[in-house]
Design a protein around this motif. Structure first.
Motif, short mmCIF file in Angstrom:
data_model
loop_
_atom_site.label_atom_id
_atom_site.label_comp_id
_atom_site.label_asym_id
_atom_site.label_seq_id
_atom_site.Cartn_x
_atom_site.Cartn_y
_atom_site.Cartn_z
N ARG A 93 53.23 44.12 41.70
CA ARG A 93 54.42 44.85 41.06
C ARG A 93 55.89 43.92 40.97
NH1 ARG A 93 54.51 50.50 44.38
NH2 ARG A 93 53.68 49.11 45.97
N HIS A 127 48.36 46.74 38.27
CA HIS A 127 49.63 47.46 38.05
C HIS A 127 50.33 47.07 36.69
CE1 HIS A 127 52.93 49.94 38.92
NE2 HIS A 127 53.87 48.88 38.64
N ASP A 166 54.80 58.77 34.33
CA ASP A 166 55.80 58.09 33.79
C ASP A 166 55.25 57.60 32.41
OD1 ASP A 166 54.44 55.64 34.34
OD2 ASP A 166 54.91 55.84 36.06
N LYS A 189 60.11 59.51 34.04
CA LYS A 189 60.31 59.27 35.43
C LYS A 189 61.56 58.14 35.80
CE LYS A 189 57.83 56.55 38.42
NZ LYS A 189 56.53 56.25 39.02
N ARG A 191 63.13 55.43 38.54
CA ARG A 191 63.11 55.02 40.07
C ARG A 191 64.48 54.20 40.15
NH1 ARG A 191 59.23 54.28 43.96
NH2 ARG A 191 57.44 54.68 42.40
N ASP A 217 47.45 58.10 37.66
CA ASP A 217 48.32 57.03 37.54
C ASP A 217 47.52 56.07 38.28
OD1 ASP A 217 50.68 55.70 37.70
OD2 ASP A 217 51.68 57.09 39.37
N ASP A 218 47.94 54.81 38.04
CA ASP A 218 47.25 53.70 38.65
C ASP A 218 47.16 53.48 40.07
OD1 ASP A 218 49.93 52.98 38.67
OD2 ASP A 218 49.45 50.84 38.90
N MET A 219 48.40 54.00 40.77
CA MET A 219 48.31 53.90 42.17
C MET A 219 49.16 54.79 42.79
SD MET A 219 50.39 50.41 42.50
CE MET A 219 50.66 50.35 44.25
N SER A 221 51.58 54.93 46.28
CA SER A 221 51.98 54.29 47.54
C SER A 221 52.40 55.24 48.36
CB SER A 221 52.94 53.25 46.82
OG SER A 221 53.48 52.30 48.12
N THR A 222 53.88 55.68 48.08
CA THR A 222 54.33 56.64 48.95
C THR A 222 54.15 57.90 48.73
OG1 THR A 222 56.70 56.63 48.03
CG2 THR A 222 56.24 54.89 49.61
N GLY A 223 53.64 58.09 47.66
CA GLY A 223 53.44 59.41 47.09
C GLY A 223 54.61 59.99 46.38
N GLY A 224 55.74 59.37 46.39
CA GLY A 224 57.03 59.89 45.79
C GLY A 224 56.92 60.25 44.22
N SER A 225 55.96 59.38 43.52
CA SER A 225 55.95 59.61 42.10
C SER A 225 55.02 61.23 41.79
CB SER A 225 55.38 58.56 41.36
OG SER A 225 56.16 57.45 41.43
C1 R5P Z 1 54.64 53.15 39.07
O1 R5P Z 1 54.99 52.71 37.76
C2 R5P Z 1 53.20 53.30 39.46
O2 R5P Z 1 52.25 53.73 38.05
C3 R5P Z 1 53.27 54.43 40.27
O3 R5P Z 1 53.65 55.69 39.81
C4 R5P Z 1 53.93 53.82 41.68
O4 R5P Z 1 53.86 52.78 42.13
C5 R5P Z 1 53.52 54.76 42.86
O5 R5P Z 1 54.55 54.53 44.01
P1 R5P Z 1 54.89 55.57 44.80
O6 R5P Z 1 53.64 56.43 45.26
O7 R5P Z 1 55.72 54.98 46.05
O8 R5P Z 1 55.72 56.58 44.15
#
Ligand code: R5P
Length: 290
Positions: A93, A127, A166, A189, A191, A217-219, A221-225
């Motif tokens: 990232r 990512h 996003d 989205k 951020r 989504d690809d990942m 992390s915190t789940g915020g998205s």
């Molecule tokens: C963002 O561009 C990625 O595709 C993920 O949506 C993002 O990295 C997820 O991060 P978090 O879970 O903290 O929102």
């Protein structure tokens, strides 16, 4: 070709699966962490032939990264052909300078893989494709979308809507929807680069009402998205909400928070071991290295 697979401690389950598919010799590694945080890494047995080192660099990212580099460097003493399989590639990232003064850590990490003389890197759903440009050795990025979609096909959801949280992920959701023979959309989205807070800026969706949705989504992390996307989709009166992602980091109780936001099921791959990692990525990895 005789092949040895070495499993780093972050990816031993996946490494064993890869070795089994390749009918390769499997060697485990072990670490002992000293009181000052340094670790001693031991490989049991002698690798030979082509060597495949498997180690994702999820948290603790720096420690798992050092171990991956150390394993590759040791493997190089036995073979000139070393494939580094880093299914989840941490630091991808930080592939560019978003705010003035930020270090492009990905560029430095890519140099380290060249320095330890890996012959090739295999990554699953990196990512950002920009991250790949920093490598000065061959790199192959493979997609786990087909494997995730295969899992969802078995659920036989009726007319699900595939949603990317996003616009950056729109091609992933398009591909996923195509495999499920259904339609897709992407949310808008935003951020905040300083606080990391996420907002969904989309206007109302006409086609989500009453339908089950799969957020892809690809990942996580915190789940915020995912949480913001789920809250938005509930306001659109959608049916059940499912989440499909390649890498579930699930930092700080993210799984519980995502469920509390109304998500029925989170499905991820075993690039990162967790309760949600029910989709196996070993087959696509083996295809890339065979
Ligand atoms: C963002 O561009 C990625 O595709 C993920 O949506 C993002 O990295 C997820 O991060 P978090 O879970 O903290 O929102």
């Amino acid at each position: 070709m005789f092949t040895t697979v070495i499993g780093g401690i972050a990816s031993q389950g996946l490494a064993k699966k890869i070795a089994k598919r390749l009918k390769a010799k499997y060697l485990n590694s072990e670490i002992k962490v000293f009181p000052d945080g340094e670790c001693k890494i031991t490989i049991y047995g002698k690798p030979r032939g082509r060597i495949i080192v498997v180690q994702s660099t999820y948290p603790p990212v720096d420690s798992n990264l050092i171990q991956a580099l150390a394993l590759i460097s040791k493997a190089r003493e036995y073979s000139s052909k070393i494939i580094a399989v880093i299914p989840y590639f941490g630091y991808a990232r930080q592939d560019r300078e978003f705010l003035p003064g930020e270090i492009v850590t990905m560029k430095m990490v890519a140099k380290l893989f060249k320095a330890v003389e890996a012959s090739k890197i295999v990554i699953v759903d990196v990512h950002s494709k920009i991250a790949l440009k920093h490598f000065k050795i061959p790199v192959e990025n493979i997609s786990a979308v087909s494997e995730l979609a295969r899992y969802f096909r078995k659920l036989q959801l009726k007319n699900p809507l595939v949603v990317s949280p996003d616009f950056g992920g729109i091609s992933r959701s398009r591909e996923f929807a195509k495999l499920l023979n259904t339609d897709y959309t992407a949310l808008v989205k935003r951020r905040d680069r300083k606080t990391g807070n996420v907002e969904i800026k989309s206007s109302n969706l006409r086609n989500a009402s009453g339908r089950d949705v799969i957020i892809v989504d690809d990942m996580i992390s915190t789940g915020g998205s995912i949480i913001k996307a789920a809250e938005f989709l509930k306001k659109q009166n959608c049916g059940r909400i499912f989440v499909a992602c390649t890498h579930a980091l699930l930092i700080n109780n993210a799984e519980k928070k995502i469920r509390q936001s109304g998500v029925s099921k989170i499905i991820s791959t075993n690039t990162i071991p967790s309760k949600t990692a029910v989709v196996d990525s070993s087959e696509i990895i083996v295809k890339a290295i065979s």
